[in-house]
Motif scaffolding. Structure first.
Motif, PDB file in Angstrom:
ATOM      1  N   HIS A  56       0.863  -1.239   0.018  1.00  0.00           N
ATOM      2  CA  HIS A  56      -0.102   0.018   0.051  1.00  0.00           C
ATOM      3  C   HIS A  56       0.959   0.942   0.033  1.00  0.00           C
ATOM      4  O   HIS A  56       0.587   2.335  -0.613  1.00  0.00           O
ATOM      5  N   LEU A  57       1.859   1.258   0.756  1.00  0.00           N
ATOM      6  CA  LEU A  57       2.945   2.241   0.897  1.00  0.00           C
ATOM      7  C   LEU A  57       3.370   2.772  -0.608  1.00  0.00           C
ATOM      8  O   LEU A  57       3.661   3.782  -0.794  1.00  0.00           O
ATOM      9  N   ILE A 183       9.926   5.616   2.199  1.00  0.00           N
ATOM     10  CA  ILE A 183       8.857   4.637   2.355  1.00  0.00           C
ATOM     11  C   ILE A 183       9.039   3.470   3.313  1.00  0.00           C
ATOM     12  O   ILE A 183       8.294   3.126   4.215  1.00  0.00           O
ATOM     13  N   TYR A 184      10.355   2.972   3.113  1.00  0.00           N
ATOM     14  CA  TYR A 184      10.638   1.655   4.012  1.00  0.00           C
ATOM     15  C   TYR A 184      10.694   2.190   5.402  1.00  0.00           C
ATOM     16  O   TYR A 184      10.351   1.301   6.437  1.00  0.00           O
ATOM     17  N   SER A 185      11.173   3.628   5.701  1.00  0.00           N
ATOM     18  CA  SER A 185      11.484   3.847   7.081  1.00  0.00           C
ATOM     19  C   SER A 185       9.809   4.032   7.794  1.00  0.00           C
ATOM     20  O   SER A 185       9.713   3.608   8.665  1.00  0.00           O
ATOM     21  N   MET A 186       8.808   4.604   6.807  1.00  0.00           N
ATOM     22  CA  MET A 186       7.502   4.501   7.339  1.00  0.00           C
ATOM     23  C   MET A 186       6.958   3.055   7.733  1.00  0.00           C
ATOM     24  O   MET A 186       6.293   2.962   8.792  1.00  0.00           O
ATOM     25  N   PHE A 187       7.273   2.205   6.614  1.00  0.00           N
ATOM     26  CA  PHE A 187       6.728   0.731   7.085  1.00  0.00           C
ATOM     27  C   PHE A 187       7.613   0.420   8.294  1.00  0.00           C
ATOM     28  O   PHE A 187       6.757  -0.199   8.981  1.00  0.00           O
ATOM     29  N   PHE A 188       8.803   0.437   8.367  1.00  0.00           N
ATOM     30  CA  PHE A 188       9.458  -0.322   9.743  1.00  0.00           C
ATOM     31  C   PHE A 188       8.878   0.483  10.919  1.00  0.00           C
ATOM     32  O   PHE A 188       8.572  -0.125  11.832  1.00  0.00           O
ATOM     33  N   GLY A 228      16.333  -4.624   5.219  1.00  0.00           N
ATOM     34  CA  GLY A 228      15.793  -3.908   3.988  1.00  0.00           C
ATOM     35  C   GLY A 228      17.231  -3.416   3.243  1.00  0.00           C
ATOM     36  O   GLY A 228      18.076  -3.013   4.108  1.00  0.00           O
ATOM     37  N   THR A 229      17.005  -3.385   1.973  1.00  0.00           N
ATOM     38  CA  THR A 229      18.076  -2.577   1.155  1.00  0.00           C
ATOM     39  C   THR A 229      17.523  -1.835   0.027  1.00  0.00           C
ATOM     40  O   THR A 229      16.223  -2.093  -0.465  1.00  0.00           O
ATOM     41  N   VAL A 230      18.320  -0.804  -0.232  1.00  0.00           N
ATOM     42  CA  VAL A 230      17.842   0.175  -1.211  1.00  0.00           C
ATOM     43  C   VAL A 230      19.135   0.177  -2.114  1.00  0.00           C
ATOM     44  O   VAL A 230      20.301   0.599  -1.605  1.00  0.00           O
ATOM     45  N   HIS A 231      19.234  -0.048  -3.523  1.00  0.00           N
ATOM     46  CA  HIS A 231      20.495  -0.329  -4.434  1.00  0.00           C
ATOM     47  C   HIS A 231      20.243   0.917  -5.465  1.00  0.00           C
ATOM     48  O   HIS A 231      19.313   1.012  -5.963  1.00  0.00           O
TER      49      HIS A 231
END
Length: 487
Positions: A56-57, A183-188, A228-231
């Motif tokens: 959803h995010l 977005i990942y920060s919001m999820f975690f 989580g990772t972002v490349h």
């Protein structure tokens, strides 16, 4: 119900972790292929709730669109980006036969989907008007993990969500990295997890990327877990797969790309970080059942019938408010039901007996604090919603405090060795470089402490004070680097 043992989490974390997962019926590891667990109904419901939040995010905060690509990748596709295949060639499962017939080209079970998706990107992208392209999929990937497998943390079949984007310029892709991290920060944070975002050293980046950033949490045993990772992939895959676009200047350009992912490890982190000696504690948003109602029999059939009707009315009222609830009217003693649902991690339990029926109240027990309060029935829904928010706040604060308490500073190798051995967690040190010229120092740290250089804070690395020297080689320190043992 079967009585199950309680294990102190801090003193025997490894044993506690396995027992907590088994008691909650998250996974069943009796499937006869190592590293391929079965997600039991309760466990998969939790995981699915978490990934629904993530999807959803992605779709609503950034218009990343869902896709589903094949599980198999032709060998020649996998080999197109040379650095990428070197990074994965020891972990690939190969499909070599269809029935009894040998396939003309070996097919890899996807270890990750860059080489599956990007040949299609080359078809989909023609003009700058096709950019940015942003897609994601929730699927399984397969890696022949040769290390010790561990429930939810390290396995051969990995359930995850991966996103892939293509942009006109390197800077556009860099901005995507920052947005994806947001977005990942919001999820975690919606799961109550605390983390650091670190830029990995060049020797530890994703194979084929320009650079890798990672979200790292600290587990109760002091080891860190990459959740989580972002490349930033630059143009590396674009050049390998000829992903180009016609720009406004009427010239052909390569796209710049990103990829990023979160796996079932996030559930392992939730279990490990939030749980207590009793077992798991679920953040309300991912609990398949948020409220369980337990009747307290009175020894009188008439009163018991009133209790039953009261519980049924409460269940309907809570359901009508959009809250997932379960009325447990099984023929077990109340204490057995408490025990059962506590190990499932249910956020709130409502206890209903003669007293509550008579006074038109409910007794509410919180899983996170174990506190009980009695509230008027008329205030139930409002109180439940407020309590869900407070449970997440409590779990988040605990996790944040635990993270901060597990970050320490070492000024030399002797202090680093001592802190890693005694506490684990992150140890910050003055460090020379996370480029290739710093790799020898990382090898020395690994040799003497068993820990790794996990990277530097991103996007703004900490700088050492004064004329600090690298704790290994003595050269001027460019960064404060984070050192840790990890899963």
């Amino acid at each position: 119900m079967t009585e199950k043992k309680i294990i102190p989490k801090k003193e025997r974390f490894s044993e506690w972790y396995v027992t907590a997962i088994e008691n909650a019926e998250i996974l069943d590891q009796r499937y006869p292929v190592k590293g391929f667990p079965v997600y039991a109904p309760w466990g998969f419901q939790i995981l699915r709730e978490a990934f629904h939040i993530l999807e959803h995010l992605l779709e609503n905060e950034d218009n990343v669109l869902p896709v589903l690509f094949p599980i198999v990748i032709p060998e020649d596709y996998l080999k197109k980006e040379s650095e990428h295949i070197r990074g994965f060639e020891g972990e690939v499962f190969w499909v070599t036969h269809g029935g009894k017939e040998k396939l003309p080209v070996r097919l890899a079970l996807r270890p990750t989907s860059e080489t599956a998706m990007y040949p299609m990107f080359a078809y989909w992208i023609r003009s700058y008007t096709d950019l940015p392209l942003k897609v994601h999929q929730t699927c399984t990937i397969y890696r022949y993990e040769t290390k010790h497998t561990r429930m939810l943390l390290r396995g051969r079949e990995v359930f995850w969500n991966e996103a892939h984007t293509a942009h006109a310029t390197w800077e556009d892709a860099y901005q995507q990295v920052l947005l994806s991290q947001k977005i990942y920060s919001m999820f975690f944070k919606r799961l109550g997890l605390a983390f650091l975002i670190l830029k990995r050293p060049v020797w530890d980046k994703f194979a084929g990327a320009d650079f890798t950033t990672a979200f790292d949490a600290v587990m109760p045993d002091g080891k860190t877990l990459q959740i989580g990772t972002v490349h930033h992939l630059g143009e590396n895959f674009a050049k390998a797969f000829e992903i180009t676009y016609l720009g406004p200047d009427q010239k052909t350009h390569y796209v710049s790309q990103t990829s990023y992912g979160i796996s079932m490890r996030v559930l392992g982190a939730v279990i490990a970080i939030h749980g207590d000696d009793i077992g798991i504690i679920l953040p309300p948003e991912i609990a398949p059942i948020k409220v369980v109602i337990v009747p307290i029999p009175a020894g009188d059939d008439v009163i018991n019938k009133q209790i039953d009707e009261y519980c049924k009315d409460l269940e309907k009222e809570i359901q009508d408010a959009g809250i997932k609830v379960k009325y447990d009217n099984r023929e077990y003693r109340p204490g057995e039901k408490y025990y059962y649902w506590e190990r499932k991690g249910i956020p709130i339990r409502l206890e209903i007996g003669k007293k509550e029926v008579t006074s038109q109240t409910v007794t509410m027990a919180r899983r996170d604090t174990k506190k009980k309060t009695t509230i008027p029935r008329s205030e139930l829904i409002e109180t439940l919603k407020a309590t869900f928010d407070d449970i997440l706040k409590t779990l988040s604060e605990r996790a944040e405090n635990e993270l901060r308490n597990n970050i320490r500073l070492a000024k030399n190798m002797s202090e680093l060795k001592s802190l890693i051995k005694k506490y684990g967690g992150f140890v910050k040190v003055p460090y020379c470089s996370i480029d290739n010229d710093g790799a020898a120092c990382a090898e020395k740290i690994k040799e003497e402490t068993g820990a790794d250089v996990k990277g530097v804070l991103f996007p703004e690395p900490e700088k050492p004070e004064g004329n600090a020297k690298c704790i290994v080689c003595g050269r001027p320190a460019k960064y404060i680097a984070y050192i840790a043992k990890s899963y």
